[in-house]
Write a protein that holds these residues in place. Structure first.
Motif, mmCIF file in Angstrom:
data_model
loop_
_atom_site.group_PDB
_atom_site.id
_atom_site.type_symbol
_atom_site.label_atom_id
_atom_site.label_comp_id
_atom_site.label_asym_id
_atom_site.label_seq_id
_atom_site.Cartn_x
_atom_site.Cartn_y
_atom_site.Cartn_z
ATOM 1 N N ILE A 115 0.845 -1.194 0.000
ATOM 2 C CA ILE A 115 0.000 0.000 0.000
ATOM 3 C C ILE A 115 0.883 1.247 0.000
ATOM 4 O O ILE A 115 1.808 1.368 0.809
ATOM 5 C CB ILE A 115 -0.933 0.009 1.226
ATOM 6 C CG1 ILE A 115 -1.888 -1.185 1.166
ATOM 7 C CG2 ILE A 115 -1.716 1.307 1.319
ATOM 8 C CD1 ILE A 115 -2.724 -1.370 2.422
ATOM 9 N N ILE A 116 0.601 2.145 -0.923
ATOM 10 C CA ILE A 116 1.416 3.369 -1.011
ATOM 11 C C ILE A 116 0.666 4.597 -0.522
ATOM 12 O O ILE A 116 1.278 5.620 -0.210
ATOM 13 C CB ILE A 116 1.911 3.610 -2.453
ATOM 14 C CG1 ILE A 116 0.732 3.690 -3.430
ATOM 15 C CG2 ILE A 116 2.892 2.522 -2.869
ATOM 16 C CD1 ILE A 116 1.145 4.062 -4.861
ATOM 17 N N HIS A 117 -0.663 4.477 -0.433
ATOM 18 C CA HIS A 117 -1.423 5.648 0.026
ATOM 19 C C HIS A 117 -2.802 5.223 0.501
ATOM 20 O O HIS A 117 -3.451 4.365 -0.100
ATOM 21 C CB HIS A 117 -1.560 6.669 -1.114
ATOM 22 C CG HIS A 117 -2.300 7.927 -0.719
ATOM 23 N ND1 HIS A 117 -1.920 8.699 0.346
ATOM 24 C CD2 HIS A 117 -3.401 8.519 -1.245
ATOM 25 C CE1 HIS A 117 -2.739 9.737 0.453
ATOM 26 N NE2 HIS A 117 -3.645 9.645 -0.491
ATOM 27 N N VAL A 118 -3.233 5.814 1.613
ATOM 28 C CA VAL A 118 -4.602 5.666 2.113
ATOM 29 C C VAL A 118 -5.216 7.062 2.101
ATOM 30 O O VAL A 118 -4.736 7.963 2.794
ATOM 31 C CB VAL A 118 -4.630 5.082 3.537
ATOM 32 C CG1 VAL A 118 -6.069 5.004 4.050
ATOM 33 C CG2 VAL A 118 -3.982 3.710 3.568
ATOM 34 N N GLU A 119 -6.237 7.263 1.287
ATOM 35 C CA GLU A 119 -6.816 8.592 1.154
ATOM 36 C C GLU A 119 -7.431 9.052 2.474
ATOM 37 O O GLU A 119 -7.805 8.242 3.329
ATOM 38 C CB GLU A 119 -7.839 8.621 0.029
ATOM 39 C CG GLU A 119 -7.217 8.398 -1.345
ATOM 40 C CD GLU A 119 -8.145 8.769 -2.485
ATOM 41 O OE1 GLU A 119 -9.268 9.262 -2.218
ATOM 42 O OE2 GLU A 119 -7.748 8.578 -3.653
ATOM 43 N N SER A 120 -7.567 10.345 2.636
ATOM 44 C CA SER A 120 -8.006 10.909 3.917
ATOM 45 C C SER A 120 -9.513 10.908 4.091
ATOM 46 O O SER A 120 -10.018 10.941 5.220
ATOM 47 C CB SER A 120 -7.487 12.349 4.051
ATOM 48 O OG SER A 120 -7.953 13.150 2.966
ATOM 49 N N GLU A 121 -10.257 10.869 2.972
ATOM 50 C CA GLU A 121 -11.709 10.945 3.059
ATOM 51 C C GLU A 121 -12.324 9.548 3.173
ATOM 52 O O GLU A 121 -12.315 8.783 2.218
ATOM 53 C CB GLU A 121 -12.281 11.652 1.833
ATOM 54 C CG GLU A 121 -12.000 13.145 1.787
ATOM 55 C CD GLU A 121 -12.694 13.881 2.934
ATOM 56 O OE1 GLU A 121 -13.815 13.486 3.321
ATOM 57 O OE2 GLU A 121 -12.087 14.840 3.454
ATOM 58 N N ILE A 144 -18.644 5.661 3.829
ATOM 59 C CA ILE A 144 -19.481 4.755 4.615
ATOM 60 C C ILE A 144 -20.118 3.735 3.679
ATOM 61 O O ILE A 144 -20.760 4.094 2.694
ATOM 62 C CB ILE A 144 -20.565 5.536 5.376
ATOM 63 C CG1 ILE A 144 -19.923 6.520 6.343
ATOM 64 C CG2 ILE A 144 -21.487 4.578 6.132
ATOM 65 C CD1 ILE A 144 -20.903 7.496 6.970
ATOM 66 N N THR A 145 -19.922 2.459 3.965
ATOM 67 C CA THR A 145 -20.497 1.371 3.175
ATOM 68 C C THR A 145 -21.273 0.447 4.113
ATOM 69 O O THR A 145 -21.122 0.536 5.341
ATOM 70 C CB THR A 145 -19.409 0.568 2.443
ATOM 71 O OG1 THR A 145 -18.789 -0.334 3.376
ATOM 72 C CG2 THR A 145 -18.351 1.473 1.835
ATOM 73 N N PRO A 146 -22.080 -0.472 3.570
ATOM 74 C CA PRO A 146 -22.791 -1.404 4.454
ATOM 75 C C PRO A 146 -21.867 -2.301 5.272
ATOM 76 O O PRO A 146 -22.272 -2.819 6.306
ATOM 77 C CB PRO A 146 -23.633 -2.235 3.471
ATOM 78 C CG PRO A 146 -23.861 -1.327 2.303
ATOM 79 C CD PRO A 146 -22.582 -0.554 2.178
ATOM 80 N N LYS A 147 -20.621 -2.506 4.823
ATOM 81 C CA LYS A 147 -19.691 -3.406 5.510
ATOM 82 C C LYS A 147 -18.702 -2.689 6.411
ATOM 83 O O LYS A 147 -17.994 -3.329 7.184
ATOM 84 C CB LYS A 147 -18.927 -4.245 4.485
ATOM 85 C CG LYS A 147 -19.790 -5.213 3.688
ATOM 86 C CD LYS A 147 -20.413 -6.273 4.572
ATOM 87 C CE LYS A 147 -21.202 -7.286 3.753
ATOM 88 N NZ LYS A 147 -21.845 -8.301 4.602
ATOM 89 N N GLY A 148 -18.634 -1.369 6.307
ATOM 90 C CA GLY A 148 -17.682 -0.662 7.137
ATOM 91 C C GLY A 148 -17.343 0.708 6.593
ATOM 92 O O GLY A 148 -17.905 1.172 5.581
ATOM 93 N N ILE A 149 -16.383 1.346 7.246
ATOM 94 C CA ILE A 149 -15.925 2.681 6.859
ATOM 95 C C ILE A 149 -14.492 2.560 6.360
ATOM 96 O O ILE A 149 -13.635 1.988 7.043
ATOM 97 C CB ILE A 149 -15.990 3.646 8.056
ATOM 98 C CG1 ILE A 149 -17.420 3.715 8.596
ATOM 99 C CG2 ILE A 149 -15.503 5.033 7.664
ATOM 100 C CD1 ILE A 149 -17.537 4.489 9.874
ATOM 101 N N CYS A 150 -14.243 3.108 5.171
ATOM 102 C CA CYS A 150 -12.925 2.928 4.565
ATOM 103 C C CYS A 150 -12.713 3.999 3.508
ATOM 104 O O CYS A 150 -13.644 4.341 2.775
ATOM 105 C CB CYS A 150 -12.836 1.529 3.949
ATOM 106 S SG CYS A 150 -11.256 1.125 3.177
ATOM 107 N N PRO A 151 -11.507 4.524 3.374
ATOM 108 C CA PRO A 151 -11.193 5.408 2.251
ATOM 109 C C PRO A 151 -10.706 4.590 1.055
ATOM 110 O O PRO A 151 -10.631 3.362 1.116
ATOM 111 C CB PRO A 151 -10.068 6.281 2.811
ATOM 112 C CG PRO A 151 -9.396 5.403 3.815
ATOM 113 C CD PRO A 151 -10.418 4.445 4.344
#
Length: 446
Positions: A418-424, A427-434
């Motif tokens: 992984i080279i980058h995880v965006e900041s924003e 919200i999804t039915p399975k969880g919160i993730c950028p």
């Protein structure tokens, strides 16, 4: 209507008659309505009201028997207790489950409540109108072969012979569309969208329509992709589905059964890039299906799984927690064997903003919206995956749909690429993730 106190009273009286001193019961009552439409007319309507319980009985030797029943009157519960008692004499003698040490602790209340069911005619009219809007949005969208609007009211409970009694009510609404295009000389293309909410009044139907229309039209002008190594950006839905395919990495039961990518000694070791953290958070306010206790009566909580790249926590039942000298985490599903399942993921990062990782500025990057065939293309014990996907090849903000391709790799290597995880976060039915950027993944084109 399921009366939990009545079930508890039946169980208490029947257990005395049967000379049973130790038992517990997990159960749920579900009222569900779901509809589908086709070309402006109702296609399918289903309505159900079902209840069931799982009963566990320990005999005087400490062995356990398990049975299930949908018959919740006095006779049915007594018969279930007797059956479980009889089964206990044939039960396993190794690692026998026990009551959770937290089955009687006080649970902090949540704001969840049962919403009044929406009348079926309103559900039908709503879905017909939504389908019409979708079909009229573009001349090339010819059908909506899969769609649905559903509502559920759920009453869950747990009780045991030491007078633990927990119950909670949940409401869940969902709408789903899969639209399909047809153009002469081109392959049919499709896309899907789903939205969920706790009640019908807050269900984002317009947002679901906007999303499925935009995705469907974006796939019309498709091209093949050259096989090779690419920087890949995973949508939140795609990344969480990949995590969910490799839960054995942090499932304590899988680890003890030696059916995991981890071992008991993996705790405290680095398994991903140092700026990634992962939690399981059943009580997150964005979790529509929030649960405050598991099927052993253990309160749920926010569990840290990965902290800055280090595997720091596992998901536990009562038995795995005792075997590993820790506390249960509220992830148990009881049955003939106690299984462990995650609730609701939350992916975060402490990484500084990387302005070079911007889909409007990069070239030759693959953006994956949805992974497919997860049931067949994942080898969870080896950590490998080879999966078809829906996505686009991105060049300076220009998204070109990829005709047909698969992505392959190793999950542990992916976590360290992984080279980058965006900041924003999204919200999804399975969880919160950028969105998650991963370098050097293999794509095989058509």
């Amino acid at each position: 209507m399921l009366h939990i106190e009545q079930v508890a009273d039946y169980a208490q009286k029947s257990s005395k008659e049967l000379n049973i001193t130790k038992y517990d019961i997990y159960g749920a009552a579900i009222e569900e309505t779901s509809i589908e439409v086709d070309s402006g007319k109702p296609k399918q309507l289903q309505a159900s009201n079902r209840s069931s319980i799982t009963v566990r009985v320990w005999n005087k030797s400490g062995n356990i028997g398990v049975t299930t029943t949908t018959d919740l009157d006095k006779i049915g519960i007594k018969l279930a207790l007797q059956t479980a008692k009889d089964a206990s004499y044939f039960g396993t003698q190794e690692h026998v489950p026990d009551f959770s040490p937290e089955a009687n602790t006080v649970i902090e209340s949540t704001s969840t409540k049962i919403s009044s069911p929406t009348p079926i005619p309103i559900l039908i009219d709503t879905l017909i109108a939504a389908e019409k809007t979708l079909l009229e949005s573009s001349s090339i969208i010819k059908s909506v072969p899969y769609n649905g609007l559903s509502q559920e009211n759920i009453n869950r409970f747990y009780l045991n012979s030491t007078y633990s009694l927990r119950q909670e009510n949940l409401s869940y609404n969902a709408i789903y569309f899969y639209s399909r295009t047809e153009e002469e000389g081109k392959k049919p293309r499709g896309a899907s969208s789903i939205k969920t909410s706790r009640d019908f009044s807050t269900l984002d139907i317009e947002g679901c329509l906007r999303e499925v229309i935009k995705k469907t039209l974006s796939h019309v002008n498709y091209q093949s992709i050259t096989s090779g190594k690419y920087t890949v950006v995973f949508s939140p839905t795609a990344f969480l589905s990949l995590i969910n395919s490799f839960t054995n990495l942090f499932n304590a039961q899988n680890i003890l059964d030696k059916q995991s990518l981890s071992t008991i000694n993996s705790l405290g070791k680095r398994i991903s890039v140092p700026f990634l953290s992962l939690y399981d958070d059943a009580r997150n306010c964005n979790n529509v299906g929030i649960e405050t206790f598991d099927e052993e009566g253990t309160p749920t909580r926010r569990v840290e799984i990965i902290n800055n790249g280090i595997l720091t926590g596992l998901l536990h039942s009562e038995r795995t927690a005792q075997r590993l000298d820790t506390k249960p985490t509220g992830h148990a599903n009881i049955g003939s064997k106690v299984n462990i399942r995650p609730h609701y993921y939350h992916v975060i990062s402490n990484q500084q903003a990387n302005f070079e990782c911007n889909l409007n500025m990069v070239k030759n990057v693959v953006f994956i919206d949805k992974l497919q065939a997860l049931h067949a293309g994942v080898n969870s014990l080896q950590g490998s995956f080879s999966l078809p996907f829906e996505g686009w090849l991105v060049n300076n903000g220009n998204f070109v749909s990829i005709d047909s391709a698969t992505i392959a790799g190793d999950f542990l290597k992916l976590l360290n690429s992984i080279i980058h995880v965006e900041s924003e976060p999204e919200i999804t039915p399975k969880g919160i993730c950028p969105k998650i950027w991963v370098d050097n993944l293999s794509i095989t084109g058509d």
